[in-house]
Structures are given as C-alpha cells and as structure tokens.
Write a protein that holds these residues in place. Structure first.
Motif, short mmCIF file in Angstrom:
data_model
loop_
_atom_site.label_atom_id
_atom_site.label_comp_id
_atom_site.label_asym_id
_atom_site.label_seq_id
_atom_site.Cartn_x
_atom_site.Cartn_y
_atom_site.Cartn_z
N UNK A 277 -7.86 -19.59 -10.24
CA UNK A 277 -6.86 -19.18 -9.27
C UNK A 277 -7.41 -18.13 -8.31
N UNK A 278 -6.83 -18.08 -7.13
CA UNK A 278 -7.20 -17.04 -6.17
C UNK A 278 -6.62 -15.72 -6.64
N UNK A 279 -7.48 -14.71 -6.78
CA UNK A 279 -7.03 -13.37 -7.16
C UNK A 279 -6.82 -12.56 -5.89
N UNK A 280 -5.62 -12.03 -5.70
CA UNK A 280 -5.33 -11.25 -4.51
C UNK A 280 -5.66 -9.78 -4.75
N UNK A 281 -6.44 -9.20 -3.83
CA UNK A 281 -6.84 -7.80 -3.94
C UNK A 281 -6.03 -6.99 -2.92
N UNK A 282 -4.83 -6.60 -3.33
CA UNK A 282 -3.96 -5.85 -2.42
C UNK A 282 -4.44 -4.41 -2.29
N UNK A 283 -4.38 -3.88 -1.08
CA UNK A 283 -4.80 -2.50 -0.84
C UNK A 283 -3.59 -1.58 -0.80
N UNK A 284 -3.77 -0.38 -1.37
CA UNK A 284 -2.70 0.61 -1.32
C UNK A 284 -2.57 1.11 0.11
N UNK A 285 -1.41 1.68 0.43
CA UNK A 285 -1.16 2.17 1.78
C UNK A 285 -2.19 3.23 2.18
N UNK A 286 -2.68 3.99 1.21
CA UNK A 286 -3.63 5.06 1.51
C UNK A 286 -4.94 4.52 2.09
N UNK A 287 -5.28 3.26 1.79
CA UNK A 287 -6.55 2.70 2.24
C UNK A 287 -6.38 1.69 3.37
N UNK A 288 -5.16 1.52 3.84
CA UNK A 288 -4.94 0.53 4.90
C UNK A 288 -5.41 1.07 6.25
N UNK A 289 -6.11 0.18 6.99
CA UNK A 289 -6.55 0.50 8.35
C UNK A 289 -5.60 -0.16 9.35
N UNK A 290 -5.45 0.46 10.49
CA UNK A 290 -4.57 -0.11 11.52
C UNK A 290 -5.29 -0.37 12.84
N UNK A 291 -6.50 0.14 12.95
CA UNK A 291 -7.32 -0.14 14.14
C UNK A 291 -7.69 -1.63 14.12
N UNK A 292 -7.35 -2.38 15.16
CA UNK A 292 -7.65 -3.83 15.16
C UNK A 292 -9.15 -4.13 15.12
N UNK A 293 -9.98 -3.16 15.50
CA UNK A 293 -11.44 -3.33 15.44
C UNK A 293 -12.05 -2.08 14.80
N UNK A 294 -12.12 -2.03 13.46
CA UNK A 294 -12.56 -0.80 12.78
C UNK A 294 -14.04 -0.46 13.00
N UNK A 295 -14.86 -1.44 13.40
CA UNK A 295 -16.28 -1.18 13.70
C UNK A 295 -16.61 -1.80 15.05
#
Length: 485
Positions: A277-295
């Motif tokens: 099965x596909x394992x989903x790796x959800x990120x906590x809010x503390x690690x979420x990025x919002x910049x559409x182009x982080x690099x």
C-alpha cells in the motif's frame, strides 16, 4: 537441442546455520538469456559465483561446460588487453586505475569483458555506476550477443531489453519464469490473484467447518441437559433405556463435531498475499512550506575546481514536487546537489526549508543503538508507523533489534532512506538513491515518493525509476539546467 552450458544438481549452500540456496536441478543452455532477481541477501550473487566456480556448494555438484567471462561490480579492474575501439566508445581515461571514478572502473571492466568473445557471460550488477549513455551502450552491445547470458540487475529497463527468462531467488529457492522483467511482473500479478482466491476459499471453508462443529457440540450439550432432567423413578426401566439411547446419540454427535474439528486442523493454510500500500507521509504544520518555489536561482554560476558546470543558469523548483536531475557522468549533478545543501551563492532558498539528504554510500553509523531506537530518535511518528515503513523496506522482525553498526550495506541504505521520509524535513535531496537497492526496494521507494508531501530533488540514472516518480525532469546540458518535462 541446445547444449547445456552450466548445470547445478542437488545443490545446498549454507552459511553458519542458514540455508542460502537449495536447488534440485538448474541448467543454463546455449542461447539462454537469464535475468536473476531477488531481494538483497537472497543469494543472487552466491548463485552467480556458484556458476562461475568461485565458491563451492556445501552439497551437490556444479558443472561448467563452456568458456565464459565473469563480471563482478565489487572487484577492482586491471588494465590489460582491451579493444582499442571500446576504449574510445566507453570514454576510458588514460590514467592509473586508482584515479578512476566508480563509473570509469565499471566501463573499464566492461571493455575488458567485451574485448574477446566468450560462449557465456555471467554478469553481476553492471550498470550500478553507469550513466544513461553507458547503460544504453551496455544494452546495445549485448542485444545481439550470441551465447549464454546470466545477468543480475536492478535496472528494469536493462532486464526488459536483454533477457527472455527470469530466475527469482527467494527463501533459498530459484523459480523460473518465461519472458523479460515486465512479463515476470505480469505473471506475479496473476499468481497473486490466484493466491488471494485460494486464501478466500480456505477462509470460507474453515469458517463453514468450524461453525458446523460448534453447532454439533451445542446439540450434544442439549442432549446432556435433557438427560440430566430425568427424575421420574416410577418408570425407571423406560428411563434407563431412554438415557442409554440419548447417551449413544450424544457420543455420536460429539464424534461428528470432533471429526469436523479435525478437518479444520487438516486444512492446508493459504496465506493472503502481501499487499503493497501507499504510505502517506503527512507533514506537521510546523514543517509546512508555503513558498510556491522553495528553491530558486537566477543566473547562477558554478564550478567544480576550475571546471565550469553552470554559466548563467536559472531555475525554479516547485513546492511539493519530485524533481529529477539528469546528465552524463561528470556533468556536475552531485556538485549541484552539494551546492544546494550548502545554501550556496546564487541560490534563493525558503528560510523555513529543512533539508534532509541521502548521499551516495551514506550509511556509516557511529553510535551503538538498535534500528528501532535509531528511528524513534529521528522521527515524531508513532512506533506503529515507523514499523510499517521499515517493513515496506524489508526491515522487520529481528532486524529491528540489530545494532545499526552491524547492518549490511544494503540494510543501512534502506534504513537511511526510511529515516529521511519519517524525519523532520520538508525537502529531501537524494543522490543516486537506487544504487545498491534491489528491485523490490526500488519499488518500495517509488511508493514512498508517491505518498510524500514534501519537495524532493533527486539524481538518478535509472530511467524507469525517473519515469515513475518525477513530476519534472531537468537535464544538465551545455552548462545550463534544461527543463525536459
């Protein structure tokens, strides 16, 4: 009839208390083209070394009846008699072998093997250090090879192009399938479906027999209760006859129930096939990025020593996507990844970026701790999720209690990859993550990437892998980073 080139009979290979291989009979014929697949540690290389006569079985006999060449990815090559044309085609440098990169060593060994004709070729992981161009050269050279070929490879493209039989090594047993790797996968799907049907039939029959046995035992209990209520002594003779009759009936029902229970015990268990099965790796809010182009980079210049790699190169890596970087050996892929990790000059990286990285051969551990303790220390996920991810990479059972410093190279690589996906990161940088992984671990890694919410930048020469996981592909060409798809 094609002649037999290699033959194994009544083979047993043991290591300490473990049986590595157990083969009744296996043969390689004159024009066989065989791909050997199996998990890391299953015995693939051991099987090839048996054929080559490099190791002897604990029991049984091995017959080699032809002239053959043996290619091993781990041995250091020696410069000897090599076809001059191949030196040019494979871009082999004129310097001492100690100065060769991994890819250049592989090219030299291939050139030596292909410089003379052999009736048989035994080849173990030839494309591990080759770029796409080198891999294609290998495929082209062997497409019309006239002889017996036995090939271990984790590159599914290579197996699809070159082999017409698959030997699957699992639990010490070798199972033969007709066709290339894709044909083998299709046959495994059919097998899995058949196993699921047999499992469902087994479960259904077990439930039916168990229920029937329980009903008969209940009936026997009712007969016992009925006989216990006989109190009228005035008709003692008839009561004795009736009690005896009921006792006989009770025993008969009990015997029938036990017979049904026996049938349940004798049913041959058919386990359900393992589901991936596909394992989903959800990120906590503390690690979420919002910049559409982080690099991002705007007209970046990059050198490796005095060698220019990028000149005025610009790019924007999108958030939450898997980005593949391709290019020839020496194009600067690893140098580019290192530049990102070091937040190098000319880059704009989101201040909230937390980058985790896998570098080639990055599996050295310095602290004594168990696999499970190592993972718990580096992850905020519950133990159940940690165990599920490790299991997907075939790290399970007693492996969880192993000291990380005692892991094999393949186990260590898989552990590091598991830690990255479960770690406290929002961007992953992976440099050739499929090198030294077996096909099944590569496929597990593909499922990891499908379920990962963060941004991934990876370098790989495995085009099958890239096609399955990459949202966009960049190629390093003419000192630029060119978007291909």
């Amino acid at each position: 009839m094609e002649k037999v080139c290699f033959e194994l009979e009544n083979i047993e290979v043991t290591y300490l208390d473990r049986t590595v291989l157990e083969i009744e009979r296996l043969a390689v014929h004159q024009f066989d083209r065989i791909g050997v697949v199996g998990k890391n540690g299953a015995g693939k290389s051991t099987l090839l070394k048996l054929l080559a006569g490099l190791i002897q079985p604990s029991r049984g006999s091995v017959h080699s009846l032809i002239d053959f060449a043996y290619f091993d990815q781990l041995t250091t090559p020696e410069i000897g008699e090599i076809d001059y044309e191949l030196i040019g085609k494979l871009s082999i440098p004129e310097t001492e072998v100690k100065n060769y990169s991994g890819g250049e060593q592989t090219r030299l060994k291939l050139a030596k093997m292909l410089s003379n004709y052999h009736e048989g070729l035994l080849i173990d992981e030839p494309t591990t250090h080759l770029d796409a161009e080198g891999t294609q050269f290998f495929v082209d050279e062997l497409t019309y090879y006239y002889g017996a070929l036995v090939l271990i490879s984790h590159d599914r493209y290579v197996l699809d192009q070159l082999v017409t039989k698959i030997w699957e090594v699992e639990d010490g047993v070798v199972t033969e399938y007709t066709g290339n790797y894709s044909d083998y996968v299709n046959q495994k799907v059919v097998e899995k479906k058949r196993q699921q049907e047999q499992h469902e039939s087994y479960v259904k029959e077990k439930i039916r027999l168990t229920k029937a046995a329980e009903e008969k035992m209940k009936r026997a209990a009712k007969i016992t209760q009925a006989s216990g209520r006989i109190q009228d002594t005035k008709v003692k003779g008839n009561r004795m006859f009736e009690t005896k009759s009921k006792g006989t009936s009770q025993k008969s029902v009990q015997r029938a129930a036990k017979a049904l229970e026996k049938r349940v015990e004798q049913l041959e268990e058919v386990k359900a096939p393992e589901e991936h099965q596909i394992i989903c790796f959800h990120q906590s809010e503390a690690f979420q990025l919002h910049n559409p182009f982080p690099i991002m980079a705007d007209r970046i210049n990059l050198k490796a020593g005095d060698k220019p790699l990028f000149e005025e190169a610009s790019f924007q890596f999108p958030l939450g996507k898997t980005i593949a970087i391709t290019g020839k050996n020496g194009a600067g892929k690893t140098t580019f990844l290192q530049h990102i990790l070091q937040h190098g000059e000319g880059l704009t990286i989101s201040p909230k970026a937390v980058i985790g990285s896998y570098e080639q051969m990055d599996y050295q551990f310095t602290k004594d701790e168990t696999v499970l303790a190592y993972m718990k220390d580096k992850s905020d996920h519950p133990e159940s999720r940690i165990r599920a991810v490790l299991h997907a990479m075939n790290i399970k059972g007693n492996d969880l209690k192993k000291n990380v410093r005692d892991l094999s190279g393949g186990q260590a690589i898989r552990l590091v990859l598991c830690q990255l996906f479960l770690g406290r990161y929002n961007i992953l940088i992976l440099d050739e993550p499929t090198n030294f992984l077996d096909i099944y671990s590569i496929e597990a890694l593909e499922r990891f990437l499908e379920g990962y919410e963060g941004t991934v930048i990876l370098v790989s020469h495995d085009w099958t892998f890239i096609e399955k996981v990459a949202d966009c592909v960049y190629s390093i060409e003419n000192r630029k980073l060119v978007l291909r798809s």
